[in-house]
Scaffold this motif. Structure first.
Motif, mmCIF file in Angstrom:
data_model
loop_
_atom_site.group_PDB
_atom_site.id
_atom_site.type_symbol
_atom_site.label_atom_id
_atom_site.label_comp_id
_atom_site.label_asym_id
_atom_site.label_seq_id
_atom_site.Cartn_x
_atom_site.Cartn_y
_atom_site.Cartn_z
ATOM 1 N N ARG A 1 91.229 62.397 16.060
ATOM 2 C CA ARG A 1 89.810 62.329 16.435
ATOM 3 C C ARG A 1 89.091 63.499 15.814
ATOM 4 N NH1 ARG A 1 88.169 60.149 22.338
ATOM 5 N NH2 ARG A 1 88.795 58.024 21.901
ATOM 6 N N LEU A 2 87.840 63.338 15.554
ATOM 7 C CA LEU A 2 87.042 64.450 15.053
ATOM 8 C C LEU A 2 86.818 65.402 16.212
ATOM 9 C CD1 LEU A 2 86.108 64.631 12.182
ATOM 10 C CD2 LEU A 2 83.878 63.788 12.886
ATOM 11 N N MET A 3 87.510 66.523 16.206
ATOM 12 C CA MET A 3 87.416 67.439 17.337
ATOM 13 C C MET A 3 86.047 68.121 17.321
ATOM 14 S SD MET A 3 90.102 66.574 18.690
ATOM 15 C CE MET A 3 90.185 67.554 20.161
ATOM 16 N N GLY A 4 85.496 68.336 18.530
ATOM 17 C CA GLY A 4 84.154 68.911 18.615
ATOM 18 C C GLY A 4 83.070 67.867 18.446
ATOM 19 N N PHE A 5 83.475 66.592 18.437
ATOM 20 C CA PHE A 5 82.517 65.486 18.323
ATOM 21 C C PHE A 5 82.657 64.557 19.517
ATOM 22 C CE2 PHE A 5 79.813 64.092 14.786
ATOM 23 C CZ PHE A 5 79.800 65.260 14.057
ATOM 24 N N GLY A 6 81.522 64.019 19.960
ATOM 25 C CA GLY A 6 81.535 63.057 21.067
ATOM 26 C C GLY A 6 81.462 63.779 22.397
ATOM 27 N N HIS A 7 80.951 63.096 23.375
ATOM 28 C CA HIS A 7 80.858 63.681 24.710
ATOM 29 C C HIS A 7 80.772 62.560 25.735
ATOM 30 C CE1 HIS A 7 79.503 66.128 28.080
ATOM 31 N NE2 HIS A 7 79.976 67.166 27.407
ATOM 32 N N ALA A 8 81.428 62.793 26.888
ATOM 33 C CA ALA A 8 81.414 61.758 27.922
ATOM 34 C C ALA A 8 79.994 61.526 28.465
ATOM 35 C CB ALA A 8 82.362 62.154 29.047
ATOM 36 N N VAL A 9 79.156 62.541 28.459
ATOM 37 C CA VAL A 9 77.814 62.406 29.033
ATOM 38 C C VAL A 9 76.721 62.393 27.953
ATOM 39 C CG1 VAL A 9 76.128 63.422 30.626
ATOM 40 C CG2 VAL A 9 78.566 63.504 31.185
ATOM 41 N N MET B 1 87.950 82.229 26.017
ATOM 42 C CA MET B 1 86.535 82.621 25.967
ATOM 43 C C MET B 1 85.677 81.592 26.700
ATOM 44 S SD MET B 1 86.899 85.404 24.472
ATOM 45 C CE MET B 1 85.186 85.869 24.544
ATOM 46 N N PHE B 2 86.027 80.334 26.535
ATOM 47 C CA PHE B 2 85.328 79.259 27.252
ATOM 48 C C PHE B 2 85.491 79.495 28.759
ATOM 49 C CE2 PHE B 2 84.382 74.442 26.661
ATOM 50 C CZ PHE B 2 83.696 74.384 27.860
ATOM 51 N N ALA B 3 86.718 79.820 29.171
ATOM 52 C CA ALA B 3 86.991 80.034 30.606
ATOM 53 C C ALA B 3 86.180 81.212 31.152
ATOM 54 C CB ALA B 3 88.489 80.259 30.826
ATOM 55 N N VAL C 1 79.502 71.101 22.244
ATOM 56 C CA VAL C 1 79.463 72.571 22.311
ATOM 57 C C VAL C 1 80.609 73.226 21.533
ATOM 58 C CG1 VAL C 1 80.769 72.761 24.485
ATOM 59 C CG2 VAL C 1 79.102 74.520 23.899
ATOM 60 N N ASP C 2 81.751 72.540 21.450
ATOM 61 C CA ASP C 2 82.926 73.169 20.832
ATOM 62 C C ASP C 2 82.911 73.149 19.304
ATOM 63 O OD1 ASP C 2 84.269 73.837 23.255
ATOM 64 O OD2 ASP C 2 84.697 71.710 23.534
ATOM 65 N N PHE C 3 81.970 72.419 18.712
ATOM 66 C CA PHE C 3 82.033 72.239 17.259
ATOM 67 C C PHE C 3 81.781 73.543 16.492
ATOM 68 C CE2 PHE C 3 80.677 70.364 13.103
ATOM 69 C CZ PHE C 3 81.875 69.739 12.825
#
Ligand code: CMC
Length: 437
Positions: A300-308, A383-385, A362-364
């Motif tokens: 999957r393209l990481m940092g792409f797509g979002h459940a909301v 860092m996210f945590a 946000v992660d991209f």
């Protein structure tokens, strides 16, 4: 709870009424809490994607319009105008602090920044290549042994929140130092929250770390952009564990474990790994776009797509801008940024991504910004945590304060119907009879 109307539902021969509840931003939900008792059935909602599990006044997200607000304030305004500590206070207390309140909260952060000396030994027990998220989750659970009195019933939840926010920062920096085989650097009272973290990460007994105000500003913004996001996987984990009346540390530790997953906060590490892979594979971006579209390929393209978000994630938009602003300021040319920009451009022109409304999340871009600060790839989710911690604390507190029921979803059972018990000496024959090997 504001009940505005009732919906009528016909199940087999029975008609039942379900209250329609309304939030403060014109969100409507069907209250199905009596569905089993009155209608004899439950709902089925894979991944709870269409389920509101609670009433919350912390964060509002409109995925269609790309809006995210904390306690009513737009995330972009907060990132533009605030220090992370102010936003942490906002999340925990519901309003932005006055100068006096901010001073008090900052004082608590300083007073509680050290961890018990006995906890230092724990770090030495981990193999050198341990993932810092595993260490962080264990250390946060361990805090319950050293500071057992913390609870929301503490008349001063300020101290509880500040203590946790401050100590988790110290734990994060210590776990990095230990992984480098370097001595830990203690927190300092004269430094701000972010400067203190950077100093603990990058200073050493032989070389002082020169604290760059641009890096401090950037870190403040990044932490703010992660501070909360409603009932996502980790916040739900926190509230679920809290619903059993587990303590704050155990609940937050569950949130850290959930965040670690690559579909959630672990995506920031996965993005950098993906971009590096593309770079080392001849920068063949089209190949990876094709892989992401191929249903037979797990990629999957990481940092792409979002459940909301079915629109550009407002946090990703800020991060992209921060790359433009801060990388030149810091004198950094990162080849991964060019690859990320090109990847985004190609994906956003591709029918596969357009029709599924897949945009950068946000992660991209955050990994690229953290690299500019000097944060190693395996520390990105930590860092996210750090940024998300005030949100988790607010979620925990809200859940506990509202005396939430214990989380106990139902299931639709699809296993075997009742069958006769088979003694052990007859099982092989019985399986052969059913052609099972
Ligand atoms: N790359 C390729 N295809 C994708 C992607 C992606 N990143 N995301 C979704 N899709 C496709 C998916 O294959 C499906 O296609 P189809 O309808 O043909 O079966 C469609 O889009 C819907 O996917 P889904 O898995 O049902 O969507 P979801 O809303 O349940 O999942 C997600 C959301 C974030 C888990 C997913 O988009 C994903 O795996 N993204 C990559 C991981 C990632 O970046 N995670 C960070 C999320 S944001 C920050 C956070 O939560 O911490």
């Amino acid at each position: 709870m504001n009940v505005t109307s009732k919906a009528r539902l016909k199940i087999k021969n029975k008609t039942i009424e379900l209250p329609v509840v309304e939030g403060s931003e014109e969100q409507f939900g069907l209250d199905i809490s009596r569905l089993k008792a009155d209608g004899g059935c439950t709902t089925y909602d894979n991944g709870f994607a269409n389920t509101s599990s609670c009433m919350s006044s912390i964060t509002y997200v409109d995925g269609e319009k790309g809006i995210c607000r904390h306690r009513g304030y737009d995330i972009v305004d907060l990132a533009e105008n605030c220090m992370f500590v102010e936003v942490a206070y906002l999340l925990v207390h519901g309003q932005l602090p006055t100068a006096q309140e901010l001073n008090r909260f900052s004082r608590y952060l300083n007073q509680h920044s050290m961890i018990h000396e006995n906890m230092h030994h724990f770090f030495s027990g981990y193999p050198a290549d341990s993932h810092p998220m595993g260490i962080l989750a264990s250390m946060v659970t361990s805090l319950s042994s050293f500071y057992p009195l913390l609870s929301h019933k503490d008349p001063n939840f300020d101290i509880t929140a500040a203590r946790l926010i401050s100590k988790v920062r110290t734990i994060a920096a210590f776990s990095y130092k230990k992984s480098q085989g370097e001595p830990v650097v203690y927190p300092r009272h004269d430094l701000s929250y972010c400067a203190n973290f950077l100093n603990m990460m990058f200073s050493s007994p032989v070389a002082c770390y020169d604290i760059n105000p641009d890096i401090v500003t950037l870190l403040n913004k990044l932490l703010i952009l992660h501070v909360d996001h409603g009932q996502n996987c980790s916040a739900t984990a926190v509230r679920l564990v809290a619903s059993a009346r587990a303590n704050l540390y155990a609940s937050i530790s569950a949130g850290i474990c959930a965040l670690w997953g690559p579909l959630h906060g672990g995506a920031n590490q996965a993005v950098i790994e993906m971009l590096n892979k593309i770079k080392n594979d001849g920068r063949n971006i089209h190949k990876y776009i094709q892989k992401a579209k191929d249903k037979k390929d797990d990629f999957r393209l990481m940092g792409f797509g979002h459940a909301v978000y079915k629109n550009y994630d407002p946090r990703a938009r800020v991060c992209k801008r921060l790359c433009d602003e801060f990388l030149p300021k810091l004198g950094i040319v990162d080849p991964l940024l060019d690859i990320a920009l090109e990847l985004e451009r190609i994906a956003l022109e591709d029918e596969f991504f357009i029709s599924r409304k897949l945009y950068p999340n946000v992660d991209f871009y955050t990994g690229i910004l953290y690299r500019a600060i000097g944060i190693p790839t395996n520390m990105l989710t930590v860092m996210f945590a750090l940024g998300r911690l005030p949100g988790w604390i607010a979620q925990w507190n809200e859940g506990v304060e509202s005396s939430t029921k214990i989380y106990r979803p139902r299931q639709i059972y699809i296993g075997p119907k009742k069958r006769a018990f088979i003694p052990i000496d007859k099982r092989k024959k019985e399986r052969a009879h059913r052609n099972i090997h």
